[in-house]
Design a protein around this motif. Structure first.
Motif, PDB file in Angstrom:
ATOM      1  N   ILE A 110       8.914   9.956   0.797  1.00  0.00           N
ATOM      2  CA  ILE A 110       7.302   9.672   0.777  1.00  0.00           C
ATOM      3  C   ILE A 110       6.614   8.671   1.334  1.00  0.00           C
ATOM      4  N   MET A 111       7.061   7.420   1.140  1.00  0.00           N
ATOM      5  CA  MET A 111       6.658   6.148   2.022  1.00  0.00           C
ATOM      6  C   MET A 111       6.752   6.457   3.452  1.00  0.00           C
ATOM      7  N   ALA A 112       7.756   7.092   4.008  1.00  0.00           N
ATOM      8  CA  ALA A 112       7.991   7.357   5.364  1.00  0.00           C
ATOM      9  C   ALA A 112       6.863   8.365   5.955  1.00  0.00           C
ATOM     10  N   ASP A 113       6.714   9.272   5.163  1.00  0.00           N
ATOM     11  CA  ASP A 113       5.673  10.410   5.522  1.00  0.00           C
ATOM     12  C   ASP A 113       4.323   9.643   5.575  1.00  0.00           C
ATOM     13  N   THR A 168       0.721  -1.250   0.048  1.00  0.00           N
ATOM     14  CA  THR A 168      -0.122  -0.045  -0.095  1.00  0.00           C
ATOM     15  C   THR A 168       0.859   1.292  -0.156  1.00  0.00           C
ATOM     16  N   LEU A 169       1.914   1.308   0.860  1.00  0.00           N
ATOM     17  CA  LEU A 169       2.797   2.597   0.898  1.00  0.00           C
ATOM     18  C   LEU A 169       3.475   2.778  -0.459  1.00  0.00           C
ATOM     19  N   THR A 170       3.935   1.712  -0.964  1.00  0.00           N
ATOM     20  CA  THR A 170       4.574   1.554  -2.415  1.00  0.00           C
ATOM     21  C   THR A 170       3.756   2.271  -3.399  1.00  0.00           C
ATOM     22  N   ARG A 171       2.693   1.595  -3.323  1.00  0.00           N
ATOM     23  CA  ARG A 171       1.567   2.224  -4.346  1.00  0.00           C
ATOM     24  C   ARG A 171       0.964   3.343  -4.354  1.00  0.00           C
ATOM     25  N   PRO A 195      -5.384  10.121   4.299  1.00  0.00           N
ATOM     26  CA  PRO A 195      -6.424   9.993   3.530  1.00  0.00           C
ATOM     27  C   PRO A 195      -7.079   8.473   3.387  1.00  0.00           C
ATOM     28  N   ALA A 196      -8.265   8.186   2.714  1.00  0.00           N
ATOM     29  CA  ALA A 196      -8.658   6.832   2.702  1.00  0.00           C
ATOM     30  C   ALA A 196      -7.649   5.788   2.156  1.00  0.00           C
ATOM     31  N   GLN A 254       1.843   9.644   8.677  1.00  0.00           N
ATOM     32  CA  GLN A 254       0.678  10.144   8.695  1.00  0.00           C
ATOM     33  C   GLN A 254      -0.537   9.305   9.024  1.00  0.00           C
ATOM     34  N   ARG A 255      -0.511   7.903   8.529  1.00  0.00           N
ATOM     35  CA  ARG A 255      -1.500   6.986   8.692  1.00  0.00           C
ATOM     36  C   ARG A 255      -1.452   6.273  10.162  1.00  0.00           C
TER      37      ARG A 255
END
Length: 335
Positions: free
Chosen positions: A122-125, A92-95, A136-137, A129-130
């Motif tokens: 970006i993956m780390a951020d 999910t993070l990669t996508r 986001p969803a 966040q999640r």
């Protein structure tokens, strides 16, 4: 690599360890430690299914999250979770990081100058966040699990295989299927008799279509370069498209990003078939790797010897279905 083998068989009886040694004799060529460990673990889990499931249950009971300091005000957050959950998180993070990169909105929101972020940043951020509840969803992610039809529908002893990560007990895979939050899509994958390699498909387009990409990932499992255990990120034309290489099953290789970039440098060549990859370096050294079966751990007495006369690649008659197919379960997991 010796340590990888010892670690995976340490819990077996001496008799079973001897059996695994015999099964793995001559099978080390071109394998990195991670891929080698997966092949050994598949045999070990088949030989002692009860013990393998017991070990997985004990490991699952030890799930936890830990933090340890790193240099310069950073820290490592480590989560010990099930393979199913970990693969879903990474996918999910990669996508979603790929989506951010493709949109061009890579500016760092914490940097007043708006410096662009790399894919890993970006993956780390997104992870932070999640976890903190400001995401986001969630986007569904797919996890591909390969099982024999005998293991899926009956009591077969061949472990299931999580593409890119290795074997798990078949009973554990069945538990995943029973989870109410999991959407299950069952696809039949036809394998060639004898060596159990996937049968291919072909396209004249430069970009590999989704169905062919999925089959290449299933076939190669991890980066196809000899001794590399990296995660597949690119489906590469072994003979470059600019040199007339077709977008086909025969010319496709699943590579990590680093190996795919190195291959483009002067002096590197790849020669590939679905069964074999040979890599020649600028110094003239050549390294080879044979493609393994789509599902590891199948006992020798269940593999068909090659016939003296050639026969069709795909058979679909009722009496031979169990010997020539494996079932691929694509699990769509909510992030």
């Amino acid at each position: 690599r010796a340590q990888a083998v010892v670690k995976e068989v340490s819990w077996l009886t001496p008799e079973h360890r001897t059996t695994v040694d015999a099964l793995m004799a001559g099978q080390f060529e071109g394998l990195g430690p991670r891929k080698l460990a997966g092949k050994v673990r598949a045999h070990a889990e088949r030989l002692d299914q009860h013990g393998a499931l017991e070990r997985n249950e004990i490991a699952y009971s030890e799930r936890r999250v830990t933090v340890r300091p790193a240099a310069y005000g950073m820290a490592w957050v480590t989560a010990l979770v099930s393979t199913q959950q970990a693969v879903g998180i990474l996918a999910t993070l990669t996508r979603d990081a790929n989506s951010v990169v493709n949109s061009g909105e890579t500016a760092d929101p914490t940097d007043p100058t708006g410096q662009p972020r790399g894919h890993g940043q970006i993956m780390a951020d997104l992870f932070v966040q999640r976890v903190n509840g400001h995401a986001p969803a969630a986007v569904p992610a797919e996890v591909q699990v390969v099982m024999t039809d005998e293991a899926l529908f009956a009591d077969g002893d061949t472990p299931a295989w999580v593409t890119g990560h290795g074997p798990i007990p078949a009973q554990l895979a069945k538990r995943w299927l029973a989870m109410p939050e999991t959407d299950v899509f069952l696809r039949r994958v036809f394998a060639r008799p004898g060596d159990h390699q996937l049968v291919g498909m072909e396209s004249r387009r430069r970009a590999f279509p989704a169905s062919l990409r999925r089959m290449v990932v299933l076939r190669d499992d991890t980066c196809r370069t000899p001794y590399c255990d990296g995660r597949i990120q690119d489906i590469d034309h072994a003979t470059p498209y600019r040199e007339g290489g077709p977008t086909s099953w025969q010319n496709a290789s699943g590579l990590c990003a680093a190996c795919n970039q190195i291959k483009e440098n002067t002096g590197w060549t790849h020669q590939a078939t679905p069964e074999h990859l040979s890599v020649t370096t600028p110094t003239g050294h050549r390294y080879s790797k044979d493609t393994g079966p789509v599902l590891e751990g199948i006992p020798p007495d269940k593999q068909e010897p090659p016939d003296e006369e050639p026969r069709p690649q795909v058979r679909a008659t009722t009496d031979c279905f169990a010997k020539t197919t494996q079932s691929t379960l694509t699990l769509r997991l909510a992030a």
